[in-house]
Design an enzyme around this catalytic site. Structure first.
Site, PDB file in Angstrom:
ATOM      1  N   HIS A  75       0.864  -1.180   0.000  1.00 11.37           N
ATOM      2  CA  HIS A  75       0.000   0.000   0.000  1.00 11.37           C
ATOM      3  C   HIS A  75       0.902   1.231   0.000  1.00 11.37           C
ATOM      4  CE1 HIS A  75      -3.063  -2.828   2.063  1.00 11.37           C
ATOM      5  NE2 HIS A  75      -3.210  -2.843   0.744  1.00 11.37           N
TER       6      HIS A  75
ATOM      7  N   GLU B 294       1.786   3.746   2.906  1.00 13.02           N
ATOM      8  CA  GLU B 294       2.318   3.211   4.158  1.00 13.02           C
ATOM      9  C   GLU B 294       3.845   3.261   4.116  1.00 13.02           C
ATOM     10  OE1 GLU B 294       0.298  -0.559   4.544  1.00 13.02           O
ATOM     11  OE2 GLU B 294      -1.659   0.423   4.415  1.00 13.02           O
TER      12      GLU B 294
ATOM     13  N   HIS C 277       3.439  -3.424   6.801  1.00 19.29           N
ATOM     14  CA  HIS C 277       2.384  -2.444   6.525  1.00 19.29           C
ATOM     15  C   HIS C 277       2.330  -1.368   7.600  1.00 19.29           C
ATOM     16  CE1 HIS C 277      -0.039  -4.432   3.271  1.00 19.29           C
ATOM     17  NE2 HIS C 277       0.657  -5.480   3.685  1.00 19.29           N
TER      18      HIS C 277
ATOM     19  N   GLU D 171       2.268  -4.859  11.278  1.00 25.00           N
ATOM     20  CA  GLU D 171       1.617  -3.559  11.179  1.00 25.00           C
ATOM     21  C   GLU D 171       2.256  -2.567  12.131  1.00 25.00           C
ATOM     22  OE1 GLU D 171      -0.762  -2.624   9.142  1.00 25.00           O
ATOM     23  OE2 GLU D 171      -1.705  -4.477   8.408  1.00 25.00           O
TER      24      GLU D 171
END
Length: 372
Positions: free
Chosen positions: A163, A166, A257, A333
């Site tokens: 993404h 990010e 991410h 994350e």
């Protein structure tokens, strides 16, 4: 002096709606052919000493409006560090009150990571003797780069920045590459690389990164939903990586991410898939335990529910790669906000924190590599 706003640069995003005195109204541009937007990165010129109210007027329609409460924007004037400044959100508009101390101030959702820096990172890895290769080409013809470290039999693949917005994932990649490529003696890294070969793709969504996207590539696809049977025309980034994974095999995959809403560092694993084997599940748990021991910012109390991803979950990298190769699948994350486990009132979660987490992750991988 009149204000001017610019975003026509690598990773830029922010369209001027209008200026009324010291009030600057800016619209975040959606991804090409996709519905997502949240990433912003623009510069304001000519505002030294002026108490600005920078208003992102469409923030309430962004992909993750729940991410705005408690969020502090990133600002840079001089030096390399992006510091945090307070914001307010009324459900529609995100307002950033800020008084620049110089004539040029930069605003961003998170510390940007541009393509010249990526090239310099990969050039340095290659200079130190680590193979850097093109796996393929993006929709718009940008190379998909992969740096490889070590000669061990266990194949570890690390994907960063599927993404585009990010950017902490690219900073994470830089930290990992710095530790693996250093000429300074590092017994942990050396031991790991004697047992594993580590392939790092520091920016999967290279087109989206250039255009200032949040999630999608320029074909309008969320690449992290394409891992079962990617179309080589619309998702060539994923198709190229999978082709090389087929060549090497995969013992563990780590997909890096950032999360817009949760102020924590956490892992989502392939153990959420009911079809995951006992060995794969044990690998996920071993990694979590090892990273807990290695990193003061990592935690396991807050994360995604097992239902995360819904019907699209089988196409996400962590699950699809685990199913395809019998690998341990992990998604790491990091927050766009601050980490509640290690808050930093000046920088928040930052490029520095992302790089350090990567270095700690190398320690965790070394602790579990024998069991892969």
């Amino acid at each position: 002096m009149s204000l001017t706003i610019s975003s026509g640069f690598d990773g830029g995003n922010g369209e001027l709606v209008g200026v009324d005195g010291d009030v600057v109204n800016i619209r975040i541009r959606p991804d090409h052919a996709g519905p997502w937007f949240q990433w912003f990165h623009f510069a304001i010129h000519g505002a030294q000493g002026r108490p600005l109210k920078v208003r992102l007027v469409n923030a309430g329609q962004s992909a993750y409006p729940d991410g705005w409460p408690g969020y502090r924007a990133c600002v840079r004037e001089t030096g390399d560090d992006w510091v945090r400044t307070d914001t307010s959100f009324d459900g529609e508009v995100l307002e950033i009150p800020y008084t620049p101390q110089t004539d040029l101030a930069w605003f961003a959702y998170f510390a940007p990571y541009n393509q010249p820096r990526l090239k310099a990172l990969l050039d340095e890895a290659a200079r130190l003797g680590h193979p850097v290769r093109k796996l393929g080409w993006s929709v718009q013809g940008r190379p998909i780069w992969c740096a490889t470290f070590g000669t061990g039999p266990k194949q570890i693949w690390i994907l960063c920045r599927q993404h585009a917005g990010e950017t902490m994932a690219s900073w994470w990649a830089e930290g990992a590459i710095e530790r693996l490529a250093t000429r300074t003696p590092d017994p942990v890294a050396e031991r790991l690389l004697s047992k594993a070969t580590i392939h790092i793709v520091p920016c999967v969504n290279i087109d989206g990164a250039a255009h200032g996207h949040l999630r999608g590539n320029v074909a309008g696809l969320d690449l992290n939903r394409q891992w079962v049977s990617p179309d080589p025309k619309t998702a060539p980034e994923v198709a190229a990586i999978l082709a090389d994974m087929d060549r090497t095999g995969v013992a563990l995959s780590l997909d890096v991410h950032g999360d817009e809403t949760l102020p924590h560092v956490f892992v989502d694993g392939s153990d959420a898939d009911p079809a995951s084997s006992a060995k794969q599940n044990a690998g996920v748990e071993a990694f979590k335990a090892a990273l807990l021991a290695a990193s003061p910012v990592f935690q396991t109390k807050v994360g995604y529910p097992v239902t995360y991803g819904g019907p699209e979950a089988p196409g996400m990298a962590t699950r699809a790669i685990a199913a395809r190769y019998g690998a341990v699948g992990l998604t790491l994350e990091m927050p766009f906000k601050d980490s509640l486990e290690a808050p930093d009132p000046i920088l928040g979660w930052s490029s520095h924190a992302s790089r350090q987490l990567a270095k700690d992750t190398i320690t965790a991988l070394d602790a579990i590599v024998d069991g892969l």
